[in-house]
Design a protein around this motif. Sequence first.
Motif, PDB file in Angstrom:
ATOM      1  N   ARG A 155      40.926  32.086  38.889  1.00  0.00           N
ATOM      2  CA  ARG A 155      40.885  32.276  40.721  1.00  0.00           C
ATOM      3  C   ARG A 155      42.201  32.859  41.294  1.00  0.00           C
ATOM      4  N   ILE A 211      37.276  34.897  42.706  1.00  0.00           N
ATOM      5  CA  ILE A 211      36.981  34.949  40.956  1.00  0.00           C
ATOM      6  C   ILE A 211      37.444  36.516  40.297  1.00  0.00           C
ATOM      7  N   TYR A 215      27.679  33.823  41.127  1.00  0.00           N
ATOM      8  CA  TYR A 215      28.724  32.528  41.905  1.00  0.00           C
ATOM      9  C   TYR A 215      28.719  31.495  40.134  1.00  0.00           C
ATOM     10  N   ASN A 267      30.957  30.452  37.715  1.00  0.00           N
ATOM     11  CA  ASN A 267      31.818  29.111  37.189  1.00  0.00           C
ATOM     12  C   ASN A 267      30.522  28.588  35.846  1.00  0.00           C
TER      13      ASN A 267
END
Length: 72
Positions: A46, A51, A34, A38
């Motif tokens: 998204r 995601i 994650y 990100n």
Amino acid sequence: MSTNTPNEKGTPQSRTYTVNDIAAILGIGRATAYKLANSGAFKTIRIGNMIRISRKSFEDWLKAEGLDDETE
């Protein structure tokens, strides 16, 4: 391989990966995956809480990092 080429089961291959997919591919934990997703290292989208990672963008990133199987 084209993203529209059917796999051995005859279903089209997805154009995206999930965070769990990249965690498994890289052999890392979900939390780390994650953070990576990100980080902006590759293109993501998204969809609600989900995601999705662009397969092409992720594979290009792997090649740039020297982590793809094809260079070994």
